[in-house]
Design a protein around this motif. Structure first.
Motif, PDB file in Angstrom:
ATOM      1  N   THR A 117      71.356  45.189  51.826  1.00  0.00           N
ATOM      2  CA  THR A 117      69.936  45.486  52.009  1.00  0.00           C
ATOM      3  C   THR A 117      69.119  44.249  51.664  1.00  0.00           C
ATOM      4  OG1 THR A 117      69.561  46.199  49.719  1.00  0.00           O
ATOM      5  CG2 THR A 117      70.385  47.863  51.275  1.00  0.00           C
ATOM      6  N   SER A 118      67.817  44.335  51.909  1.00  0.00           N
ATOM      7  CA  SER A 118      66.935  43.218  51.559  1.00  0.00           C
ATOM      8  C   SER A 118      66.989  42.926  50.069  1.00  0.00           C
ATOM      9  CB  SER A 118      65.490  43.545  51.961  1.00  0.00           C
ATOM     10  OG  SER A 118      65.381  43.698  53.356  1.00  0.00           O
ATOM     11  N   GLN A 119      67.238  43.956  49.271  1.00  0.00           N
ATOM     12  CA  GLN A 119      67.205  43.805  47.821  1.00  0.00           C
ATOM     13  C   GLN A 119      68.519  43.320  47.215  1.00  0.00           C
ATOM     14  OE1 GLN A 119      65.760  47.909  47.730  1.00  0.00           O
ATOM     15  NE2 GLN A 119      64.099  47.254  46.395  1.00  0.00           N
ATOM     16  N   ASN A 120      69.663  43.720  47.800  1.00  0.00           N
ATOM     17  CA  ASN A 120      70.933  43.351  47.160  1.00  0.00           C
ATOM     18  C   ASN A 120      71.700  42.235  47.861  1.00  0.00           C
ATOM     19  OD1 ASN A 120      72.341  44.455  49.368  1.00  0.00           O
ATOM     20  ND2 ASN A 120      72.902  46.328  48.305  1.00  0.00           N
ATOM     21  N   ARG A 121      71.199  41.737  48.996  1.00  0.00           N
ATOM     22  CA  ARG A 121      71.972  40.759  49.775  1.00  0.00           C
ATOM     23  C   ARG A 121      72.246  39.473  48.999  1.00  0.00           C
ATOM     24  NH1 ARG A 121      67.162  39.872  54.304  1.00  0.00           N
ATOM     25  NH2 ARG A 121      65.479  39.639  52.783  1.00  0.00           N
ATOM     26  N   ILE A 122      71.254  38.951  48.275  1.00  0.00           N
ATOM     27  CA  ILE A 122      71.461  37.716  47.521  1.00  0.00           C
ATOM     28  C   ILE A 122      72.426  37.934  46.355  1.00  0.00           C
ATOM     29  CG2 ILE A 122      70.340  35.994  46.061  1.00  0.00           C
ATOM     30  CD1 ILE A 122      67.976  36.019  47.973  1.00  0.00           C
ATOM     31  N   PRO A 123      72.251  38.988  45.525  1.00  0.00           N
ATOM     32  CA  PRO A 123      73.223  39.231  44.455  1.00  0.00           C
ATOM     33  C   PRO A 123      74.656  39.388  44.949  1.00  0.00           C
ATOM     34  CG  PRO A 123      71.238  40.511  44.052  1.00  0.00           C
ATOM     35  CD  PRO A 123      71.086  39.909  45.417  1.00  0.00           C
ATOM     36  N   ASN A 142      77.667  37.005  43.634  1.00  0.00           N
ATOM     37  CA  ASN A 142      78.783  37.523  42.829  1.00  0.00           C
ATOM     38  C   ASN A 142      80.123  37.527  43.562  1.00  0.00           C
ATOM     39  OD1 ASN A 142      78.977  39.869  44.435  1.00  0.00           O
ATOM     40  ND2 ASN A 142      77.840  41.147  43.007  1.00  0.00           N
ATOM     41  N   GLY A 143      80.143  37.038  44.819  1.00  0.00           N
ATOM     42  CA  GLY A 143      81.404  36.892  45.537  1.00  0.00           C
ATOM     43  C   GLY A 143      81.821  38.088  46.363  1.00  0.00           C
ATOM     44  N   THR A 144      81.046  39.165  46.339  1.00  0.00           N
ATOM     45  CA  THR A 144      81.377  40.316  47.176  1.00  0.00           C
ATOM     46  C   THR A 144      81.292  39.944  48.649  1.00  0.00           C
ATOM     47  OG1 THR A 144      80.504  41.831  45.502  1.00  0.00           O
ATOM     48  CG2 THR A 144      80.763  42.708  47.732  1.00  0.00           C
ATOM     49  N   GLY A 195      68.527  32.321  58.534  1.00  0.00           N
ATOM     50  CA  GLY A 195      69.769  31.585  58.373  1.00  0.00           C
ATOM     51  C   GLY A 195      70.844  32.493  57.818  1.00  0.00           C
ATOM     52  N   CYS A 196      72.083  32.028  57.842  1.00  0.00           N
ATOM     53  CA  CYS A 196      73.186  32.749  57.212  1.00  0.00           C
ATOM     54  C   CYS A 196      73.297  32.270  55.767  1.00  0.00           C
ATOM     55  CB  CYS A 196      74.500  32.483  57.945  1.00  0.00           C
ATOM     56  SG  CYS A 196      74.512  33.014  59.666  1.00  0.00           S
ATOM     57  N   MET A 197      73.506  33.196  54.857  1.00  0.00           N
ATOM     58  CA  MET A 197      73.598  32.851  53.432  1.00  0.00           C
ATOM     59  C   MET A 197      75.045  32.685  52.989  1.00  0.00           C
ATOM     60  SD  MET A 197      70.815  35.057  51.270  1.00  0.00           S
ATOM     61  CE  MET A 197      71.519  36.666  51.705  1.00  0.00           C
ATOM     62  N   MET A 198      75.220  31.763  52.041  1.00  0.00           N
ATOM     63  CA  MET A 198      76.521  31.571  51.384  1.00  0.00           C
ATOM     64  C   MET A 198      76.249  31.059  49.978  1.00  0.00           C
ATOM     65  SD  MET A 198      77.341  28.295  53.764  1.00  0.00           S
ATOM     66  CE  MET A 198      75.990  28.697  54.897  1.00  0.00           C
ATOM     67  N   ARG A 199      77.295  30.937  49.182  1.00  0.00           N
ATOM     68  CA  ARG A 199      77.091  30.483  47.813  1.00  0.00           C
ATOM     69  C   ARG A 199      76.743  28.999  47.762  1.00  0.00           C
ATOM     70  NH1 ARG A 199      80.447  34.534  47.725  1.00  0.00           N
ATOM     71  NH2 ARG A 199      82.302  33.365  48.316  1.00  0.00           N
ATOM     72  N   LYS A 200      75.957  28.638  46.759  1.00  0.00           N
ATOM     73  CA  LYS A 200      75.583  27.250  46.562  1.00  0.00           C
ATOM     74  C   LYS A 200      76.779  26.459  46.014  1.00  0.00           C
ATOM     75  CE  LYS A 200      71.550  26.091  44.880  1.00  0.00           C
ATOM     76  NZ  LYS A 200      70.872  25.542  46.063  1.00  0.00           N
ATOM     77  N   GLY A 201      76.686  25.138  46.127  1.00  0.00           N
ATOM     78  CA  GLY A 201      77.705  24.268  45.543  1.00  0.00           C
ATOM     79  C   GLY A 201      79.002  24.203  46.318  1.00  0.00           C
TER      80      GLY A 201
END
Length: 299
Positions: free
Chosen positions: A91-97, A101-103, A232-238
């Motif tokens: 969802t808009s609220q949980n997509r970044i977490p 967290n690797g899910t 854009g498509c999101m992924m983890r930083k670093g």
């Protein structure tokens, strides 16, 4: 099999294993995917026509197809054609977490690349550029944001539209009552049932909601865009190696003309679940993006 042939076969297997290990070890995300044998893909449930469930509860859409192009590139890079895919609704609220967290290893839906979010996650080359506008009944008399004074307006919680509208309401002293709904479907239902006079969201998504409405002709998308925003498509930083692989796959799709074909499929042809056509020609802004892909944020 002769000893010589056996030794050569074993050597080739070892070399392939070393190459795979090197590819995976250059990226924490690729290493995780290799070890698990699975890639976690984040998708939306109702972001028509970008990422949503069709009438068969299959994930479909413009962004989802581009994400699958990236998966093809990941499989080739890891030499894992049978890599399993785990689809994770966000969802808009949980997509970044869920990315952090690797899910979810990669999320392609309708997520705006902005500076605030870029502090938490990395963004790919942009896949689409939208404008934030309003949807309202054709006979509502609302033509632009200035007409919202004293009215109920619905937004989807956690979106940039919510942030922009609250800021506008405070600065303009419009006295709006802003309703936050959990997803785009609930936002439109709030509008459709008369609990809100207007619904603010990215214009492409508003056209998607309009297309699935009971009476699509009752609704109009209006107003000068309050902002232009890149998805854009999101992924983890670093993880620059993983981002490079994602960006290269998306760039290839865009400059080769594949992305334009995918666009035509979802914006200019009948789409599920109702077989309605958004009839939205490719904008000059998105045509320019396809010619010169970039991950630049617009704020």
């Amino acid at each position: 099999m002769t000893n010589k042939l056996l030794r050569a076969t074993v050597l080739n297997v070892c070399l392939a294993s070393v190459a795979l290990t090197a590819a995976a070890q250059s990226s924490p995300t690729l290493k995780k995917i290799t070890e698990n044998g699975t890639i976690g893909l984040g998708h939306r449930e109702s972001s028509i026509p970008f990422s949503y469930y069709d009438d068969k509860q299959q994930v479909v859409g413009y962004s989802h197809e581009l994400m699958l192009k990236v998966v093809e590139a990941i499989k080739a890079d890891l030499k894992k054609p049978s890599l399993a895919i785990k689809l994770v609704p966000v969802t808009s609220q949980n997509r970044i977490p869920l990315v952090i967290n690797g899910t979810v290893d990669l999320e392609c839906g309708s997520t705006t690349n902005n500076k605030e979010r870029a502090k938490q996650v990395a963004f790919s080359t942009s896949i689409f550029i939208v404008g934030t506008r309003l949807m309202t009944r054709k006979d509502s008399g609302i033509k632009d944001f200035a007409d919202l004074k004293g009215k109920n307006v619905v937004v989807t919680a956690g979106t940039t539209s919510e942030r922009l509208l609250r800021k506008f309401n405070e600065a303009s002293k419009s006295g709006m009552s802003i309703i936050s709904a959990k997803d785009h479907g609930e936002s439109f239902l709030t509008l459709e049932t008369g609990r809100a006079a207007a619904f603010m969201l990215d214009d492409a998504l508003l056209y998607g909601e309009k297309a699935k409405a009971k009476k699509a002709d009752d609704w109009a998308v209006v107003g000068k865009p309050m902002s232009f925003e890149p998805y854009g498509c999101m992924m983890r930083k670093g993880d620059p190696a993983f981002k490079k692989l994602v960006d290269e796959a998306l760039t290839k799709a865009m400059v080769s003309g594949e992305a334009a074909k995918i666009y035509a499929k979802w914006f200019q042809q009948p789409i599920p679940p109702k077989g309605l056509n958004l009839n939205w020609p490719l904008s000059d802004t998105n045509a320019a993006l396809f010619k010169a892909p970039t991950d630049k944020t617009m704020d």
